[in-house]
Design an enzyme around this catalytic site. Structure first.
Site, mmCIF file in Angstrom:
data_model
loop_
_atom_site.group_PDB
_atom_site.id
_atom_site.type_symbol
_atom_site.label_atom_id
_atom_site.label_comp_id
_atom_site.label_asym_id
_atom_site.label_seq_id
_atom_site.Cartn_x
_atom_site.Cartn_y
_atom_site.Cartn_z
ATOM 1 N N HIS A 1 0.827 -1.215 0.000
ATOM 2 C CA HIS A 1 0.000 0.000 0.000
ATOM 3 C C HIS A 1 0.865 1.270 0.000
ATOM 4 O O HIS A 1 0.459 2.313 0.500
ATOM 5 C CB HIS A 1 -0.991 -0.003 1.184
ATOM 6 C CG HIS A 1 -2.061 -1.043 1.003
ATOM 7 N ND1 HIS A 1 -3.180 -0.819 0.231
ATOM 8 C CD2 HIS A 1 -2.164 -2.312 1.447
ATOM 9 C CE1 HIS A 1 -3.931 -1.920 0.220
ATOM 10 N NE2 HIS A 1 -3.328 -2.835 0.950
ATOM 11 N N SER B 1 -5.104 -10.362 -12.410
ATOM 12 C CA SER B 1 -5.678 -9.415 -13.375
ATOM 13 C C SER B 1 -4.589 -8.653 -14.131
ATOM 14 O O SER B 1 -4.679 -8.487 -15.348
ATOM 15 C CB SER B 1 -6.691 -8.474 -12.716
ATOM 16 O OG SER B 1 -6.128 -7.819 -11.624
ATOM 17 N N SER C 1 -1.950 -10.989 -8.367
ATOM 18 C CA SER C 1 -2.047 -10.191 -9.596
ATOM 19 C C SER C 1 -2.468 -10.954 -10.838
ATOM 20 O O SER C 1 -1.899 -10.785 -11.918
ATOM 21 C CB SER C 1 -0.717 -9.493 -9.893
ATOM 22 O OG SER C 1 -0.438 -8.592 -8.888
ATOM 23 N N ASP D 1 1.617 -3.892 -9.621
ATOM 24 C CA ASP D 1 1.318 -5.210 -10.194
ATOM 25 C C ASP D 1 1.697 -5.259 -11.669
ATOM 26 O O ASP D 1 2.399 -6.163 -12.119
ATOM 27 C CB ASP D 1 -0.175 -5.536 -10.036
ATOM 28 C CG ASP D 1 -0.613 -5.512 -8.584
ATOM 29 O OD1 ASP D 1 0.259 -5.422 -7.712
ATOM 30 O OD2 ASP D 1 -1.829 -5.580 -8.338
HETATM 31 C C1 GLA Z 1 -3.075 -4.368 -4.934
HETATM 32 C C2 GLA Z 1 -2.882 -3.244 -5.942
HETATM 33 C C3 GLA Z 1 -1.443 -2.728 -5.946
HETATM 34 C C4 GLA Z 1 -0.994 -2.395 -4.527
HETATM 35 C C5 GLA Z 1 -1.321 -3.524 -3.560
HETATM 36 C C6 GLA Z 1 -1.025 -3.156 -2.138
HETATM 37 O O1 GLA Z 1 -2.323 -5.477 -5.311
HETATM 38 O O2 GLA Z 1 -3.222 -3.699 -7.241
HETATM 39 O O3 GLA Z 1 -1.343 -1.629 -6.797
HETATM 40 O O4 GLA Z 1 -1.586 -1.191 -4.102
HETATM 41 O O5 GLA Z 1 -2.672 -3.922 -3.647
HETATM 42 O O6 GLA Z 1 0.324 -2.962 -1.950
#
Ligand code: GLA
Length: 402
Positions: free
Chosen positions: A51, A143, A141, A187
């Site tokens: 985050h 997506s 990730s 991601d």
């Molecule tokens: C998701 C979001 C990322 C990042 C994380 C937390 O994976 O897609 O962009 O913000 O949460 O680190």
């Protein structure tokens, strides 16, 4: 799965997945697989820096050996068809008529990419696309992997070129503007730019990276999946982001030059914390500021092969996500608690957005069996859920499969 069985899922090699996908391509799209070209995009695991990306901070992810295979064939009639080996929904649209549509569910990701590439002026017509993904849901990730797999496949088949970082940004834009989640760039960046044997230190403020050799001698990255049924977490994610924006605004009153929250140093935060009048917002900001500093410390630890320091930082990160950012929940906490009881576990933390999904642990190789057995037992006892484990090296980024 029978009780007592422990589920360790191995990644299948990409070549055999492409082979299986080719016969599906014929079955599902009624077209010769000889017309199709194969591409692959990995998922990612974030080692530390959670985050922080949408706050202009540092993150330290690596691409993983689980990913999305895309088979693509050109069409000259301006129609795009997308199918998946694991989903029933299939979508057929005209390339010039693509818009976000809830009914298109997962297909909004590839369709959004095609749409945005065209908006940017890429000369792209119709295509048949088949996806075969083996990224476990939640936090790794899938997506972004689907987006980048689409992007490299479509550009490849239509002979168009684009700078890779621009492509990464475009895929993030799909997520933000087409799908409607205000996620950061981590991601897509990790999936697009991953490198075998390396993590990426990404500075999300200036959008630049440095590869960091993932030297963890005698240890492996073990990902543990809560298998918590997916709930709607997008609104909580967007809420955290709004709280960070609120925190930034309050701090700007005393630190007018600060552009991003992650640019506030630990010392500045401690000096000016009282300017953040809302206690919840103050906690969120504290997490971001300290987490950002931990990423650079983690890179130093990796460079010095100081695994115990790296592990300590991972644990601190999890605790901060649990207590200050409040995005863990009993499933992620239980996986980490159980992991830390096992010998040979250097560090463990949630990875990704949180609220479910996966944890990442650094485990000594000769302790992995014991790890999966004990974490599995303890976790099921606490939550009633059966976890799953994936062992991975740091993998390469999205590209054509030779
Ligand atoms: C998701 C979001 C990322 C990042 C994380 C937390 O994976 O897609 O962009 O913000 O949460 O680190």
């Amino acid at each position: 799965m029978g009780s007592g069985q422990i589920s360790v899922v191995k990644p299948l090699d990409i070549a055999s997945r492409v082979k299986a996908a080719r016969s599906k391509f014929e079955q599902m799209l009624g077209r010769s697989a000889g017309d199709a070209v194969a591409y692959h995009a990995p998922g990612r695991v974030n080692l530390i820096g959670e985050h922080t990306d949408y706050n202009g901070g540092y993150v330290l992810p690596a691409a993983i050996e689980y990913g999305t295979v895309a088979l693509v064939a050109k069409r000259d009639d301006g129609v795009v068809r997308v199918v998946s080996t694991s989903r029933e929904l299939r979508v057929e649209v005209r390339v010039d008529g693509i818009k976000p549509d809830k009914a298109n569910d997962w297909a909004n990701y590839p369709l959004g990419v095609v749409h945005m590439l065209r908006e940017r002026g890429a000369e792209i017509g119709g295509a048949d696309l088949l996806f075969d993904g083996n990224i476990p849901g939640g936090g790794l990730s899938s997506s972004a992997s689907l987006e980048l797999a689409t992007a490299v496949a479509i550009l490849g088949i239509w002979d168009e070129e684009m700078d890779r970082v621009e492509l990464v940004k475009l895929c993030q834009k799909v997520e933000n503007e087409f799908v409607g989640i205000n996620s950061g760039i981590m991601d897509q960046y990790a999936v697009g730019m991953g490198k075998e044997g390396h993590a990426l230190l990404i500075d999300c403020g200036v959008i630049k990276h440095k590869y960091v050799p993932l030297r963890i001698p005698g240890h492996k990255i073990v990902i543990s999946n809560t298998n918590k049924p997916r709930e709607l977490v997008d609104s909580k994610y967007n809420e955290r982001q709004a709280q960070c924006q609120a925190g930034l605004k309050m701090l700007k009153a005393v630190l007018p030059d600060i552009e991003y929250l992650a640019h506030v140093s630990v010392e500045q935060f401690e000096e000016h914390a009282s300017s953040i009048t809302d206690p919840t917002v103050r906690k969120r900001v504290k997490h971001v500021v300290y987490e950002n500093a931990r990423v650079l410390d983690a890179v130093k630890a990796l460079e010095n092969s100081d695994l115990s320091e790296l592990g300590r930082l991972m644990i601190e990160s999890h605790n901060s996500l649990r207590d200050l950012y409040e995005v863990t929940g009993k499933e992620l906490d239980s996986l980490v608690d159980e992991a830390l009881k096992v010998d040979g576990v250097v560090g463990s933390r949630m990875t990704g957005g949180g609220f479910g999904g996966c944890t990442v642990s650094l485990v000594r190789e000769d302790c992995i069996e014991e790890f999966t057995r004990r974490v599995s037992e303890g976790y099921t006892k606490t939550t009633g859920l059966v976890p799953e484990f994936y062992i991975t090296e740091a993998a390469g980024g999205a590209g054509k499969v030779d």
